[in-house]
Write a protein that holds these residues in place. Sequence first.
Motif, PDB file in Angstrom:
ATOM      1  N   UNK A 129       0.881  -1.170   0.000  1.00 52.43           N
ATOM      2  CA  UNK A 129       0.000   0.000   0.000  1.00 52.43           C
ATOM      3  C   UNK A 129       0.915   1.216   0.000  1.00 52.43           C
ATOM      4  N   UNK A 130       0.818   2.020  -1.036  1.00 52.14           N
ATOM      5  CA  UNK A 130       1.624   3.234  -1.099  1.00 52.14           C
ATOM      6  C   UNK A 130       0.983   4.277  -0.188  1.00 52.14           C
ATOM      7  N   UNK A 131       1.812   4.861   0.649  1.00 47.00           N
ATOM      8  CA  UNK A 131       1.374   5.880   1.595  1.00 47.00           C
ATOM      9  C   UNK A 131       2.331   7.051   1.435  1.00 47.00           C
ATOM     10  N   UNK A 132       1.880   8.092   0.751  1.00 45.51           N
ATOM     11  CA  UNK A 132       2.786   9.154   0.341  1.00 45.51           C
ATOM     12  C   UNK A 132       2.165  10.532   0.519  1.00 45.51           C
ATOM     13  N   UNK A 133       3.013  11.531   0.522  1.00 49.29           N
ATOM     14  CA  UNK A 133       2.523  12.910   0.549  1.00 49.29           C
ATOM     15  C   UNK A 133       2.250  13.406  -0.871  1.00 49.29           C
ATOM     16  N   UNK A 134       2.607  12.598  -1.870  1.00 53.12           N
ATOM     17  CA  UNK A 134       2.402  12.986  -3.268  1.00 53.12           C
ATOM     18  C   UNK A 134       0.921  12.945  -3.632  1.00 53.12           C
ATOM     19  N   UNK A 135       0.450  14.020  -4.232  1.00 53.71           N
ATOM     20  CA  UNK A 135      -0.926  14.050  -4.726  1.00 53.71           C
ATOM     21  C   UNK A 135      -0.943  13.978  -6.251  1.00 53.71           C
ATOM     22  N   UNK A 136       0.169  13.580  -6.833  1.00 56.23           N
ATOM     23  CA  UNK A 136       0.335  13.535  -8.280  1.00 56.23           C
ATOM     24  C   UNK A 136      -0.515  12.421  -8.905  1.00 56.23           C
ATOM     25  N   UNK A 137      -1.309  12.810  -9.904  1.00 53.24           N
ATOM     26  CA  UNK A 137      -2.074  11.807 -10.654  1.00 53.24           C
ATOM     27  C   UNK A 137      -1.134  10.853 -11.387  1.00 53.24           C
ATOM     28  N   UNK A 138       0.021  11.370 -11.826  1.00 49.00           N
ATOM     29  CA  UNK A 138       1.002  10.518 -12.491  1.00 49.00           C
ATOM     30  C   UNK A 138       1.475   9.409 -11.564  1.00 49.00           C
ATOM     31  N   UNK A 139       1.755   9.753 -10.301  1.00 50.89           N
ATOM     32  CA  UNK A 139       2.174   8.744  -9.326  1.00 50.89           C
ATOM     33  C   UNK A 139       1.068   7.722  -9.104  1.00 50.89           C
ATOM     34  N   UNK A 140      -0.149   8.213  -8.984  1.00 49.85           N
ATOM     35  CA  UNK A 140      -1.279   7.313  -8.753  1.00 49.85           C
ATOM     36  C   UNK A 140      -1.426   6.338  -9.930  1.00 49.85           C
ATOM     37  N   UNK A 141      -1.324   6.861 -11.150  1.00 50.07           N
ATOM     38  CA  UNK A 141      -1.440   6.012 -12.337  1.00 50.07           C
ATOM     39  C   UNK A 141      -0.263   5.034 -12.435  1.00 50.07           C
ATOM     40  N   UNK A 170       0.637   0.156 -12.341  1.00 53.69           N
ATOM     41  CA  UNK A 170       1.424  -0.728 -13.209  1.00 53.69           C
ATOM     42  C   UNK A 170       2.149  -1.815 -12.416  1.00 53.69           C
ATOM     43  N   UNK A 171       2.099  -1.731 -11.101  1.00 54.19           N
ATOM     44  CA  UNK A 171       2.721  -2.738 -10.242  1.00 54.19           C
ATOM     45  C   UNK A 171       1.628  -3.668  -9.716  1.00 54.19           C
ATOM     46  N   UNK A 172       1.726  -4.934 -10.061  1.00 50.54           N
ATOM     47  CA  UNK A 172       0.701  -5.902  -9.693  1.00 50.54           C
ATOM     48  C   UNK A 172       0.519  -6.110  -8.206  1.00 50.54           C
ATOM     49  N   UNK A 173       1.559  -5.835  -7.421  1.00 50.18           N
ATOM     50  CA  UNK A 173       1.460  -6.066  -5.980  1.00 50.18           C
ATOM     51  C   UNK A 173       0.990  -4.831  -5.208  1.00 50.18           C
ATOM     52  N   UNK A 174       0.817  -3.696  -5.890  1.00 48.09           N
ATOM     53  CA  UNK A 174       0.318  -2.493  -5.219  1.00 48.09           C
ATOM     54  C   UNK A 174      -1.204  -2.591  -5.144  1.00 48.09           C
ATOM     55  N   UNK A 175      -1.713  -2.623  -3.922  1.00 47.39           N
ATOM     56  CA  UNK A 175      -3.142  -2.811  -3.711  1.00 47.39           C
ATOM     57  C   UNK A 175      -3.882  -1.511  -3.410  1.00 47.39           C
ATOM     58  N   UNK A 176      -3.166  -0.497  -2.951  1.00 55.60           N
ATOM     59  CA  UNK A 176      -3.798   0.775  -2.610  1.00 55.60           C
ATOM     60  C   UNK A 176      -2.799   1.911  -2.777  1.00 55.60           C
ATOM     61  N   UNK A 177      -3.326   3.111  -2.988  1.00 53.68           N
ATOM     62  CA  UNK A 177      -2.519   4.331  -3.055  1.00 53.68           C
ATOM     63  C   UNK A 177      -3.215   5.354  -2.167  1.00 53.68           C
ATOM     64  N   UNK A 178      -2.531   5.782  -1.113  1.00 56.37           N
ATOM     65  CA  UNK A 178      -3.113   6.731  -0.179  1.00 56.37           C
ATOM     66  C   UNK A 178      -2.203   7.934  -0.009  1.00 56.37           C
ATOM     67  N   UNK A 179      -2.836   9.091   0.168  1.00 55.15           N
ATOM     68  CA  UNK A 179      -2.114  10.318   0.473  1.00 55.15           C
ATOM     69  C   UNK A 179      -2.103  10.454   1.992  1.00 55.15           C
TER      70      UNK A 179
END
Length: 122
Positions: free
Chosen positions: A78-90, A94-103
Amino acid sequence: MKIMLVDDKDISNFIMRKFIEIRKPDATVKEFTDPAEAFNGINDFNPDIIFLDLNMPIMNGWQFLDKMLADNLTQKVAILTSSTSNEDMEKSKSYGNVVNFYVKPLTPDELARVFADLNTQS
């Protein structure tokens, strides 16, 4: 449940640990502020989920994910980042093991959703 926290900021790991203690008091949590050290500990710890920051010195979250891919490591992230970039979210999709993206900061309700998603995927 085994949970790995990978964030170069101690305070971020501290906050996540407190949230986890509330939602999953029986979980085993390992915290890392050094992503290279965390990466080297994946096989030994074998976490059910890795909460991964993207913006870190030395090795960033993308490099961490690329190394996981190169070494055929399939632990859920689960990505937990301060980035609000749509590019990062997209890019995270592309990584099969990433299940969530949170700011940051992750809310207790979002954390509960992560755990619920993990239970349905198991």
